[in-house]
Each structure stands twice: as structure tokens, then as C-alpha cells.
Design an enzyme around this catalytic site. Structure first.
Site, short mmCIF file in Angstrom:
data_model
loop_
_atom_site.label_atom_id
_atom_site.label_comp_id
_atom_site.label_asym_id
_atom_site.label_seq_id
_atom_site.Cartn_x
_atom_site.Cartn_y
_atom_site.Cartn_z
N TRP A 1 -99.35 -50.48 62.02
CA TRP A 1 -99.14 -51.50 61.00
C TRP A 1 -98.04 -52.48 61.42
O TRP A 1 -98.22 -53.71 61.35
CB TRP A 1 -98.78 -50.83 59.68
CG TRP A 1 -98.63 -51.75 58.51
CD1 TRP A 1 -98.88 -53.09 58.47
CD2 TRP A 1 -98.20 -51.39 57.19
NE1 TRP A 1 -98.63 -53.60 57.20
CE2 TRP A 1 -98.22 -52.57 56.41
CE3 TRP A 1 -97.82 -50.19 56.60
CZ2 TRP A 1 -97.85 -52.57 55.06
CZ3 TRP A 1 -97.46 -50.20 55.26
CH2 TRP A 1 -97.47 -51.37 54.50
N ASP B 1 -104.01 -45.94 64.68
CA ASP B 1 -104.41 -46.32 63.33
C ASP B 1 -104.04 -47.77 63.06
O ASP B 1 -102.86 -48.13 63.10
CB ASP B 1 -103.73 -45.41 62.31
CG ASP B 1 -104.06 -45.80 60.87
OD1 ASP B 1 -105.04 -45.28 60.33
OD2 ASP B 1 -103.33 -46.65 60.31
N TYR C 1 -103.59 -55.81 58.73
CA TYR C 1 -102.28 -55.74 59.39
C TYR C 1 -102.06 -56.98 60.26
O TYR C 1 -102.64 -57.12 61.35
CB TYR C 1 -102.15 -54.49 60.25
CG TYR C 1 -102.24 -53.17 59.50
CD1 TYR C 1 -102.12 -53.09 58.11
CD2 TYR C 1 -102.45 -51.98 60.20
CE1 TYR C 1 -102.21 -51.89 57.45
CE2 TYR C 1 -102.54 -50.76 59.53
CZ TYR C 1 -102.42 -50.72 58.17
OH TYR C 1 -102.51 -49.52 57.50
N LEU D 1 -92.40 -41.33 57.27
CA LEU D 1 -90.94 -41.47 57.25
C LEU D 1 -90.47 -42.30 56.06
O LEU D 1 -89.34 -42.77 56.04
CB LEU D 1 -90.45 -42.08 58.56
CG LEU D 1 -90.78 -41.27 59.82
CD1 LEU D 1 -90.31 -42.00 61.08
CD2 LEU D 1 -90.16 -39.88 59.76
N GLY E 1 -95.41 -44.55 62.66
CA GLY E 1 -95.31 -45.84 63.34
C GLY E 1 -94.23 -45.88 64.40
O GLY E 1 -93.29 -45.07 64.39
N GLN F 1 -88.93 -45.51 70.38
CA GLN F 1 -89.27 -44.92 69.09
C GLN F 1 -90.44 -43.96 69.21
O GLN F 1 -90.45 -42.87 68.62
CB GLN F 1 -89.60 -46.01 68.07
CG GLN F 1 -88.40 -46.79 67.58
CD GLN F 1 -88.78 -47.83 66.53
OE1 GLN F 1 -89.94 -47.93 66.12
NE2 GLN F 1 -87.80 -48.61 66.09
#
Length: 319
Positions: free
Chosen positions: A21, A52, A57, A198, A269, A275
């Protein structure tokens, strides 16, 4: 990294799914495609084979980024998920929306296609929506059918008219309205891939009390003053317990979901390779039963006190 089969079909997904996203560059603020591609490639290198995305988006930008990643990695090595948004639920519009997504992604099939949100029956009936999805499945354009943000009642209605292989609810330590939906899905062999694992950053430990947000989160329920600081109290408990395992609160939040009965594979994400690498360290270990319950109790104390919000993204309630 473990791999799971969705529903009664043969689509396999990694136990962690990379949420794309943020790669659209809208809701969470600006992002660079090079960083997004780095996140995808690093995730794949570490075992995540499932991406995904959705047509909404970044108005297709996320799908185009994923399409570039597919070119680099290879279509046969990835499971690709996308979604059709509310204005495209009528038969002909959904067919076109699917074709447009396939074009942006540079592929001739989707592993999973989701109805992104329910809509009123008087706009387009669930029979028409599901019949169109089944038509796409029969044509080989999609391999599995998913429902995102559907209630149990809406899900049951959809199941009358076609295969439901997977659902995608908002679910985390800070948002647990769909516990009955998760239970019902497990009983009916429907996989569950939750989003906002999260809580849009609230469970990462990186935010301070009384912070101000200016992106899409400014309107979200949990970021309102009456909830925000109490969210961070849950994160404090999560941080303390996760530290015993040498893990960050974000890794702990993901691992908690991986241990939660009925959850198939959380969507997480990442905006860059660092990350992505950090998120994947949530896989391959578990909390003790005692520590799982300490986190669970802090979570329930908070979520049981929330109003009956209808969606994560605003403050509307069902009462």
C-alpha cells in the site's frame, strides 16, 4: 519461512505477506519507487513470495511498482494479490478493472483477487459481484477469491454465490473487532490474512506520546487523542516482553499474530529493504505461552474499551 495454502485451493503464500500500500505514495506520504523495489527484492531474498496490492493504492502506482518487481524476480516465483475497489463492482466494470490491474502488473493472472470493500446490495448485488469473480476464476484470470473488510453476515451472503478462499480483515493487538469472523473462517476452511498488523506504525515503538500526524492517519480512529496515548501503553508492554527475546516491538506484534489461532499470514508493509529485513525477523521464533498471554491481556484491556468503530480509517461508529 513457512508457506501456507489458501482455503481449499492451491495458492501458496509465505507466512508473512509484503503489503505494498505505502508504495502507492498517497496515504502514508511520499515514497520512492527505488526504495519500494528494494523492499520487494529484499523480502523475496529472505523468503517472502507474496505481494499484496490494489488498484486504489496510489491510483495504480503500487501495482506498477509490483509489476516492475515481477519482471525482475519472475512471475512464477511470486504469489500476487490485488483488489477491485467500490466503483468497479458491476459486472462489466469489474472485468475491465481486473484487466487493467493485470496490465499494470504485467501478468495474465492474479493469484488472489479481492472485493476490496462491501457495498450496499441496492448498488450491485452480492450475487452479481461474486458471479463476476467466479467468471474471472473460470477464465483463469484469477486463481482464488478474497473478501476484504467484510462482516460475518456479508461473508455468509457471498459464500452462497461462489468460492471464498481468503478474507482480509483489519486485525492487530490494537484492533480486534473481527475475532468471531476469524473463528468462523477457521471453521469453514477460509484463510485469514490480516492487514494493519502494526496498526499503521503504532506498534513499532517509534512514536512518542502526543505526536501529531498530517498524513491519512490523522483521521484514523486510533490516532485520535482519546485513543492514541493509550495505544502506546500497549506498545510499552509489547516492547518490554519482546525485548526478552532480543526483538523489537514491531517484530513482537507480528510474531504475536503468527501465534494467534486462525491467522494464516499477516500482511506487513515496508518502504525499503531495511524495514523489510527487520519485519522478517518476526518469523522463526515464538513467545512462551505466558508471555503471549501478558501481551494478549494488555491488548484486550485496550480493545475492549474502544467504541464500536466501523473502520480503522475514520471515527464513525456503528452505535
Amino acid at each position: 519461512m513457512e508457506y501456507k495454502t489458501l482455503g481449499k485451493g492451491d495458492v501458496k503464500v509465505s507466512e508473512l505477506i509484503l503489503g505494498c500500500w505505502a508504495m502507492g505514495g498517497d496515504y502514508f506520504g511520499a515514497t520512492e519507487d527505488t526504495s519500494s523495489l528494494e523492499a520487494i527484492e529484499k523480502s523475496y531474498e529472505l523468503g517472502v513470495n507474496t505481494l499484496d496490492t490494489a488498484e486504489i493504492y496510489g491510483s495504480g502506482r503500487s501495482e506498477r511498482v509490483v509489476g516492475e518487481a515481477i519482471k525482475r524476480i519472475g512471475r512464477d516465483k511470486l504469489s500476487v494479490i490485488s483488489k477491485v475497489f467500490k466503483p468497479s463492482m458491476q459486472h462489466d466494470k469489474m472485468i475491465k478493472a481486473c484487466e487493467d490491474s493485470l496490465s499494470r502488473l504485467g501478468t495474465d493472472y492474479l493469484d488472489v483477487y479481492f472485493l476490496h470493500y462491501p457495498i450496499p446490495e441496492e448498488e450491485v448485488s452480492i450475487e452479481e459481484r461474486m458471479s463476476t469473480m467466479m467468471e474471472l476464476k473460470k477464465a483463469g484470470k484469477i486463481r482464488a477469491i478474497g473478501l476484504s473488510n467484510f462482516s460475518i453476515e456479508e461473508m455468509k451472503a457471498a459464500m452462497k454465490y461462489g468460492d471464498v478462499d481468503v478474507i482480509q480483515p483489519c486485525y492487530s493487538l490494537l484492533w480486534r473487532y473481527d475475532e468471531e469472523l476469524v473463528k468462523f473462517s477457521a471453521e469453514n476452511n477460509v484463510s485469514v490474512i490480516p492487514y494493519s498488523t502494526l496498526a499503521q506504525g503504532l506498534l513499532t515503538g517509534k512514536y512518542k506520546k502526543d505526536a501529531v500526524f498530517t498524513d491519512g492517519r490523522a483521521k484514523a480512529a486510533l490516532f485520535q487523542p482519546e485513543n492514541y496515548n493509550r495505544c502506546l501503553e500497549v506498545t510499552d508492554v509489547l516492547s518490554e516482553v519482546s525485548a526478552k527475546y532480543g526483538k523489537t516491538p514491531a517484530q513482537g506484534a507480528i510474531a504475536w499474530l503468527l501465534q494467534t489461532p486462525g491467522i494464516t499470514a499477516p500482511i506487513v508493509g515496508a518502504k525499503n529493504g531495511k524495514q523489510a529485513e527487520e519485519n522478517i525477523q518476526a518469523s522463526g521464533w515464538k513467545f512462551s505461552e505466558e508471555d503471549y498471554e501478558i501481551i494478549n491481556a494488555a491488548s484486550k484491556k485496550f480493545t475492549d474499551s474502544l467504541p464500536n468503530y466501523t473502520l480503522f480509517f475514520n471515527t464513525e461508529t456503528a452505535d
